[in-house]
Scaffold this motif. Structure first.
Motif, PDB file in Angstrom:
ATOM      1  N   PHE A  12       0.835  -1.193   0.000  1.00 34.29           N
ATOM      2  CA  PHE A  12       0.000   0.000   0.000  1.00 34.29           C
ATOM      3  C   PHE A  12       0.878   1.255   0.000  1.00 34.29           C
ATOM      4  N   THR A  13       0.320   2.348  -0.489  1.00 37.05           N
ATOM      5  CA  THR A  13       1.027   3.622  -0.401  1.00 37.05           C
ATOM      6  C   THR A  13       1.137   4.026   1.067  1.00 37.05           C
ATOM      7  N   PRO A  14       2.184   4.800   1.433  1.00 34.61           N
ATOM      8  CA  PRO A  14       2.453   5.095   2.835  1.00 34.61           C
ATOM      9  C   PRO A  14       1.601   6.240   3.380  1.00 34.61           C
ATOM     10  N   SER A  15       1.761   6.488   4.686  1.00 37.29           N
ATOM     11  CA  SER A  15       1.068   7.615   5.305  1.00 37.29           C
ATOM     12  C   SER A  15       1.572   8.933   4.741  1.00 37.29           C
ATOM     13  N   ASP A  16       2.873   9.030   4.486  1.00 38.29           N
ATOM     14  CA  ASP A  16       3.491  10.252   3.973  1.00 38.29           C
ATOM     15  C   ASP A  16       3.604  10.148   2.456  1.00 38.29           C
ATOM     16  N   LEU A  17       2.599  10.673   1.746  1.00 35.84           N
ATOM     17  CA  LEU A  17       2.601  10.567   0.283  1.00 35.84           C
ATOM     18  C   LEU A  17       3.746  11.341  -0.349  1.00 35.84           C
ATOM     19  N   ALA A  18       4.278  12.312   0.352  1.00 35.99           N
ATOM     20  CA  ALA A  18       5.416  13.055  -0.176  1.00 35.99           C
ATOM     21  C   ALA A  18       6.648  12.172  -0.288  1.00 35.99           C
ATOM     22  N   ARG A  19       6.682  11.054   0.445  1.00 40.90           N
ATOM     23  CA  ARG A  19       7.803  10.132   0.412  1.00 40.90           C
ATOM     24  C   ARG A  19       7.444   8.801  -0.259  1.00 40.90           C
ATOM     25  N   ASP A  20       6.286   8.717  -0.861  1.00 46.72           N
ATOM     26  CA  ASP A  20       5.803   7.468  -1.449  1.00 46.72           C
ATOM     27  C   ASP A  20       6.809   6.897  -2.454  1.00 46.72           C
ATOM     28  N   GLN A  21       7.254   5.649  -2.225  1.00 49.95           N
ATOM     29  CA  GLN A  21       8.214   4.995  -3.119  1.00 49.95           C
ATOM     30  C   GLN A  21       7.624   3.779  -3.827  1.00 49.95           C
ATOM     31  N   SER A  22       6.298   3.668  -3.803  1.00 51.88           N
ATOM     32  CA  SER A  22       5.664   2.505  -4.428  1.00 51.88           C
ATOM     33  C   SER A  22       5.900   2.463  -5.928  1.00 51.88           C
ATOM     34  N   TYR A  23       6.071   3.628  -6.557  1.00 49.33           N
ATOM     35  CA  TYR A  23       6.323   3.662  -8.007  1.00 49.33           C
ATOM     36  C   TYR A  23       7.560   2.853  -8.365  1.00 49.33           C
ATOM     37  N   PHE A  24       8.568   2.885  -7.489  1.00 50.34           N
ATOM     38  CA  PHE A  24       9.827   2.200  -7.771  1.00 50.34           C
ATOM     39  C   PHE A  24       9.814   0.738  -7.323  1.00 50.34           C
ATOM     40  N   LEU A  25       8.699   0.309  -6.719  1.00 51.40           N
ATOM     41  CA  LEU A  25       8.610  -1.061  -6.206  1.00 51.40           C
ATOM     42  C   LEU A  25       7.523  -1.869  -6.906  1.00 51.40           C
ATOM     43  N   PHE A  26       7.001  -1.353  -8.015  1.00 49.61           N
ATOM     44  CA  PHE A  26       5.879  -2.029  -8.667  1.00 49.61           C
ATOM     45  C   PHE A  26       6.229  -3.441  -9.141  1.00 49.61           C
ATOM     46  N   ALA A  27       7.506  -3.687  -9.433  1.00 53.65           N
ATOM     47  CA  ALA A  27       7.913  -4.985  -9.970  1.00 53.65           C
ATOM     48  C   ALA A  27       8.126  -6.033  -8.889  1.00 53.65           C
ATOM     49  N   THR A  28       7.889  -5.683  -7.632  1.00 54.24           N
ATOM     50  CA  THR A  28       8.018  -6.652  -6.543  1.00 54.24           C
ATOM     51  C   THR A  28       6.990  -7.760  -6.723  1.00 54.24           C
ATOM     52  N   THR A  29       7.448  -8.999  -6.830  1.00 51.48           N
ATOM     53  CA  THR A  29       6.534 -10.114  -7.061  1.00 51.48           C
ATOM     54  C   THR A  29       5.801 -10.481  -5.776  1.00 51.48           C
ATOM     55  N   GLN A  30       4.779 -11.303  -5.912  1.00 47.79           N
ATOM     56  CA  GLN A  30       4.016 -11.708  -4.735  1.00 47.79           C
ATOM     57  C   GLN A  30       4.880 -12.472  -3.744  1.00 47.79           C
ATOM     58  N   ARG A  43       9.418  -6.559   4.498  1.00 43.08           N
ATOM     59  CA  ARG A  43       8.738  -5.728   5.484  1.00 43.08           C
ATOM     60  C   ARG A  43       9.248  -4.291   5.355  1.00 43.08           C
ATOM     61  N   PHE A  44       8.350  -3.328   5.617  1.00 46.25           N
ATOM     62  CA  PHE A  44       8.666  -1.910   5.448  1.00 46.25           C
ATOM     63  C   PHE A  44       8.242  -1.141   6.702  1.00 46.25           C
ATOM     64  N   PRO A  45       9.077  -1.119   7.741  1.00 45.42           N
ATOM     65  CA  PRO A  45       8.689  -0.505   9.019  1.00 45.42           C
ATOM     66  C   PRO A  45       8.445   1.001   8.982  1.00 45.42           C
ATOM     67  N   LEU A  46       8.879   1.709   7.944  1.00 44.45           N
ATOM     68  CA  LEU A  46       8.702   3.158   7.904  1.00 44.45           C
ATOM     69  C   LEU A  46       7.401   3.585   7.238  1.00 44.45           C
ATOM     70  N   GLY A  47       6.576   2.639   6.834  1.00 49.01           N
ATOM     71  CA  GLY A  47       5.374   2.963   6.060  1.00 49.01           C
ATOM     72  C   GLY A  47       4.376   3.852   6.768  1.00 49.01           C
ATOM     73  N   THR A  48       4.396   3.864   8.102  1.00 49.10           N
ATOM     74  CA  THR A  48       3.455   4.695   8.853  1.00 49.10           C
ATOM     75  C   THR A  48       4.096   5.974   9.380  1.00 49.10           C
ATOM     76  N   LEU A  49       5.363   6.218   9.042  1.00 50.56           N
ATOM     77  CA  LEU A  49       6.081   7.389   9.527  1.00 50.56           C
ATOM     78  C   LEU A  49       6.260   8.429   8.429  1.00 50.56           C
ATOM     79  N   THR A  50       6.527   9.656   8.848  1.00 48.57           N
ATOM     80  CA  THR A  50       6.929  10.699   7.912  1.00 48.57           C
ATOM     81  C   THR A  50       8.444  10.806   7.940  1.00 48.57           C
ATOM     82  N   LYS A  51       8.992  11.465   6.947  1.00 43.94           N
ATOM     83  CA  LYS A  51      10.449  11.652   6.909  1.00 43.94           C
ATOM     84  C   LYS A  51      10.948  12.466   8.113  1.00 43.94           C
TER      85      LYS A  51
END
Length: 383
Positions: A164-182, A189-197
């Motif tokens: 999912f996209t993160p809480s801080d959309l200004a830091r969203d890096q999902s565009y660069f991770l689209f090729a991550t397979t199931q 795991r992405f522990p920073l997903g709920t934090l801001t920079k």
């Protein structure tokens, strides 16, 4: 200091029951603040943390330059941070693998008239393939990174996870991770997903970590001065053959010094006079020509994609499935649909988009905004 609620959030992100001290987590440490804070949070949460840094390339400019990644000073910063945190740390030499999978591919893509995204290639081939396998070899339960995205278990007992996209959309890096397979996503795991920079930097400062104020890494780490053409010519001296700049009807308007100097949508630096603004509309590597035209000629509704990584629940069919599509990392996703055509997957953008460049990513989402599920994506093919 790190509060209990954040510790609980990190443990929930890892999502493995039992004593954290018995759960081994490999943390990818690039030497920047994000990956360092990720390792610190995992350590504070009580996990058995191992830090791994990949040496991907090296040259004198990168060693000295602030904001580089995976070379020189950054490796020293990662090693020093691991020592402060009291976790084991290993540096793996992946230079030859990185050159073959990322740099050479980057050069070839530019020479074929595309605008590549090496960060996606690096994540897909090196970080989330080779490093992931090394993590498994170390008997790690998961591999954690400092990317700003969220990963959640589906809750159906399948063990599958969604991104999912993160809480801080200004830091969203999902565009660069689209090729991550199931399978990769289930292990990551992405522990920073709920934090801001700013929150991540504050944690680093509270823990006395020297990287708290370190500048962010650049988008393309192996081009320290941003001059892509120089790198291409160094590796492929034959890569700057001159050719014609032509209009949409094929009339020659001028000459260029190589297609590697141009990208779709470019307006400045064309070197030709015109009463109306002209933009690069198409690049023809076979004819060594750069085609220019008015802005309206850049508008495109249907996008063919190659190498589709589809993470949706239902397989694609002839009828479009609704999605939100993002064609540039800095642009917001826009509504559209995706269907399986005879020529391959096709994304339709409702209302069209401008400056769609072959080689860039078309990333697909279930919705827009924070907390939107990532449905995968692919590389934009030639129209």
């Amino acid at each position: 200091m790190i509060g209990q609620s954040l510790i609980d959030s990190v443990r929930a992100t890892i999502g493995i029951p039992g004593d954290p001290a018995s759960i081994r987590v490999v943390c990818a440490m690039s030497g920047g603040v994000d990956s360092t804070v990720t390792a610190a949070l995992l350590k504070e949460a009580g996990f058995d943390v191992i830090g791994i840094t990949l040496q991907l390339y090296d040259h004198g400019e990168a060693v000295r330059r602030k904001g580089a990644c995976c070379a020189g000073q950054d490796i020293h910063d990662a090693r020093r941070a691991a020592a402060v945190l009291g976790i084991p740390h290993y540096v793996l030499d992946f230079e030859s693998r990185f050159k073959e999978a990322v740099i050479d591919e980057f050069v070839s893509s530019y020479l074929s008239g595309e605008t590549p995204i090496p960060c996606v290639t690096c994540n897909r081939t090196v970080k989330f393939a080779d490093l992931l396998q090394r993590s498994r070899d170390l008997d790690a339960a998961v591999l954690a990174t400092g990317h700003y995205v969220e990963s959640r278990a589906r809750g159906d007992g399948s063990g599958r996870r969604d991104m999912f996209t993160p809480s801080d959309l200004a830091r969203d890096q999902s565009y660069f991770l689209f090729a991550t397979t199931q399978d990769q996503l289930d292990y990551l795991r992405f522990p920073l997903g709920t934090l801001t920079k700013p929150e991540a930097r504050a944690i680093a400062a509270d823990l006395g970590l020297s990287v708290a104020d370190k500048p962010d890494s650049q988008d393309i780490c192996f081009v320290p001065d941003g001059r892509y053409a120089d790198l291409i010519l160094k590796l492929r001296p034959d890569g700057a053959e001159p050719g014609d700049i032509v209009d949409l009807e094929g009339e020659v308007l001028g000459r260029h010094d190589g297609i590697i100097h141009y990208t779709i949508g470019q307006r400045r630096g064309l070197g030709i006079a015109s009463a109306e603004p002209l933009y690069v509309v198409r690049i023809d590597p076979a004819a060594r020509s750069v085609v220019v035209g008015p802005r309206e000629a850049l508008k495109q509704t249907d996008i063919r994609v190659n190498g589709l990584n589809w993470l949706g629940d239902e397989p694609l069919g002839a009828d479009p499935q609704p999605i939100f599509a993002k064609i540039r990392s800095a642009r917001p996703p826009v509504p559209g649909g995706i269907r399986q055509a005879e020529t391959g997957p096709v994304v339709t953008i409702h209302g069209g988009e401008y400056g769609i460049s072959p080689g860039q990513a078309c990333v697909l989402y279930e919705a827009d905004g924070s907390g939107a599920r990532v449905l995968g994506g692919g590389f934009i093919a030639r129209a």
